[in-house]
Design a protein around this motif. Structure first.
Motif, short mmCIF file in Angstrom:
data_model
loop_
_atom_site.label_atom_id
_atom_site.label_comp_id
_atom_site.label_asym_id
_atom_site.label_seq_id
_atom_site.Cartn_x
_atom_site.Cartn_y
_atom_site.Cartn_z
N UNK A 15 9.01 29.22 18.96
CA UNK A 15 8.07 30.14 18.31
C UNK A 15 8.42 30.40 16.85
N UNK A 16 9.71 30.49 16.54
CA UNK A 16 10.14 30.67 15.16
C UNK A 16 10.89 29.40 14.76
N UNK A 17 10.18 28.43 14.19
CA UNK A 17 10.81 27.14 13.89
C UNK A 17 11.72 27.21 12.67
N UNK A 18 12.69 26.31 12.56
CA UNK A 18 13.55 26.27 11.38
C UNK A 18 12.74 25.85 10.16
N UNK A 19 13.25 26.19 8.99
CA UNK A 19 12.51 25.93 7.74
C UNK A 19 12.27 24.45 7.51
N UNK A 20 13.23 23.59 7.87
CA UNK A 20 13.02 22.15 7.64
C UNK A 20 11.89 21.61 8.52
N UNK A 21 11.69 22.21 9.70
CA UNK A 21 10.57 21.81 10.55
C UNK A 21 9.24 22.27 9.93
N UNK A 22 9.25 23.46 9.36
CA UNK A 22 8.06 23.97 8.67
C UNK A 22 7.73 23.08 7.48
N UNK A 23 8.75 22.61 6.77
CA UNK A 23 8.52 21.71 5.64
C UNK A 23 7.86 20.41 6.10
N UNK A 24 8.30 19.88 7.24
CA UNK A 24 7.67 18.65 7.75
C UNK A 24 6.21 18.90 8.12
N UNK A 25 5.96 20.03 8.73
CA UNK A 25 4.60 20.41 9.10
C UNK A 25 3.71 20.51 7.86
N UNK A 26 4.21 21.18 6.86
CA UNK A 26 3.47 21.33 5.59
C UNK A 26 3.18 19.96 4.98
N UNK A 27 4.16 19.08 5.01
CA UNK A 27 4.01 17.74 4.43
C UNK A 27 2.92 16.94 5.13
N UNK A 28 2.91 16.93 6.46
CA UNK A 28 1.92 16.11 7.18
C UNK A 28 0.52 16.68 6.97
N UNK A 29 0.38 18.01 6.90
CA UNK A 29 -0.94 18.58 6.64
C UNK A 29 -1.45 18.16 5.26
N UNK A 30 -0.56 18.20 4.28
CA UNK A 30 -0.95 17.81 2.93
C UNK A 30 -1.36 16.34 2.86
N UNK A 31 -0.62 15.49 3.58
CA UNK A 31 -0.92 14.06 3.56
C UNK A 31 -2.28 13.77 4.21
N UNK A 32 -2.55 14.40 5.36
CA UNK A 32 -3.82 14.17 6.03
C UNK A 32 -4.98 14.74 5.21
N UNK A 33 -4.75 15.90 4.59
CA UNK A 33 -5.79 16.47 3.74
C UNK A 33 -6.06 15.54 2.56
#
Length: 385
Positions: free
Chosen positions: A53-71
């Motif tokens: 539920x509360x992911x580590x920051x590096x996991x959030x960074x990966x999530x942010x990166x893939x969203x940006x790439x798909x967008x």
């Protein structure tokens, strides 16, 4: 419309305390390559984006990166929350980022609010059913019981009502995070979601839908031609060592036409389970093939060797788990194998029988089930917030 179906990324997960960020990044890069090489028109992710539920920051960074790439590729993404995710955290700013083609469905209120995309054959309505914890959503959905089958049935009734009001010929895709009857599980990899004594739902719940993209179970599998699990992109336990990971490439044609093709995921590092005596493993050429693998080693030495893990690491630096064949055996069967595949309720009842010497009464069984579900519901409510 060409759809790429994936799920259960579990960003931030570790494998026996070994971080998997590099391996997860390799999968996400593979996903982007697939989107471009296969001319994918929509990506669907059926829950468990994060591992907790509360992911580590590096996991959030990966999530942010893939969203940006798909967008950046202008490929729509439809994603739901799973039982490992915090719906509120995953869904923050959901309405805002829809303008970039990122569609998050994390709340009960959004079950019948589809993402509608167009292709040459007309509209396709994507409905996202996030993981529905029965004890938390029963009243909101008007379900008859606090069970997985009841709440998913109520949610699907809303989906079908919305779909019926749309133009004739509108095709439909449902994303759901659930355990459908008849599917194969992966022990030690998936979190138990038992509620009401029954964790599974019937495939008939999803009647009337052109394609159902499922998440939760980690094996890529087909329930029917129109109902499939993509499974997790990586093996997250040694129980998955022999199963290739994959995604589904689904083509929705005109009318009810549908084809699906399995696309294998990359294997950043093979996972194997090996048994043998320590000296043999350290010297025999037969074991050379395992030197670069993630390993679960079971030693057959009659006595526990001194500094066994340290010595194994000299030849097999990626050994993650060590067991001893001669230890923890009860009546010729290990405790682990005896409880494998059993629910928390069944394990607790077995312990009670072992301690007291008599089976639990029906009232005791029901009381224990009620207690387990209360604990799980309270934990889910904390994660949701």
């Amino acid at each position: 419309m060409r759809i790429l179906h994936t799920s259960d990324w579990h960003l931030g997960r570790q494998l026996h305390r070994t971080p998997l960020l590099a391996e997860q990044r390799a999968f996400l890069e593979h996903l982007l390559d697939t989107v471009q090489n296969e001319n994918v028109e929509a990506v669907v992710v059926a829950g468990d984006v994060f591992d907790r539920a509360i992911p580590p920051l590096d996991a959030i960074d990966q999530f942010k990166w893939i969203l940006e790439e798909l967008a950046g590729l202008q490929v729509p993404l439809i994603m739901i929350s799973g039982n490992h995710d915090s719906p509120r955290r995953l869904g923050v700013n959901a309405r805002l980022i829809e303008h970039a083609g990122i569609h998050l469905r994390t709340s009960v209120e959004d079950c019948a609010r589809p993402v509608v995309l167009q292709d040459e054959h007309g509209p396709v309505a994507f409905y996202g059913l996030p993981y529905l914890e029965p004890g938390l959503v029963q009243t909101q959905l008007g379900a008859e019981h606090a069970s997985h089958h009841a709440v998913l049935s109520a949610a699907m009734d809303q989906v079908r009502a919305d779909l019926a009001a749309r133009p004739s010929g509108t095709r439909s895709v449902v994303l759901a995070h659930a355990f459908v009857t008849g599917a194969d599980t992966s022990p030690d990899s998936e979190r138990d979601i038992t509620a009401g004594g029954v964790p599974s739902v019937s495939a008939s719940v999803f009647a009337g839908v052109d394609y159902v993209a499922l998440g939760h179970l980690h094996r890529c599998q087909k329930i029917s031609e129109r109902i499939r699990y993509s499974g997790s992109p990586l093996a997250y336990s040694f129980s998955e060592a022999d199963y290739r990971k994959a995604m589904w490439l689904v083509d929705l044609g005109s009318g009810t036409a549908l084809t699906a093709r399995k696309l294998l995921c990359p294997v950043p590092r093979p996972m194997r389970q090996v048994t043998g005596a320590l000296q043999d493993m350290m010297t025999s050429a037969d074991y050379a093939q395992y030197e670069t693998c993630w390993l679960h080693v079971t030693l057959t030495d009659p006595d526990r060797p001194h500094m066994a893990m340290e010595r194994l690491h000299e030849r097999f630096p990626h050994t993650l788990k060590l067991s001893f064949a001669h230890e923890h055996q009860i009546d010729g069967q290990s405790y682990r194998s005896r409880v494998q595949g059993r629910t928390d309720h069944e394990i607790a009842l077995g312990f009670l029988h072992h301690v007291t010497g008599i089976p639990a009464t029906r009232a005791e069984q029901d009381l224990l089930q009620e207690g387990l579900e209360k604990v799980r519901t309270e934990a889910a409510a904390r994660e949701a917030n």
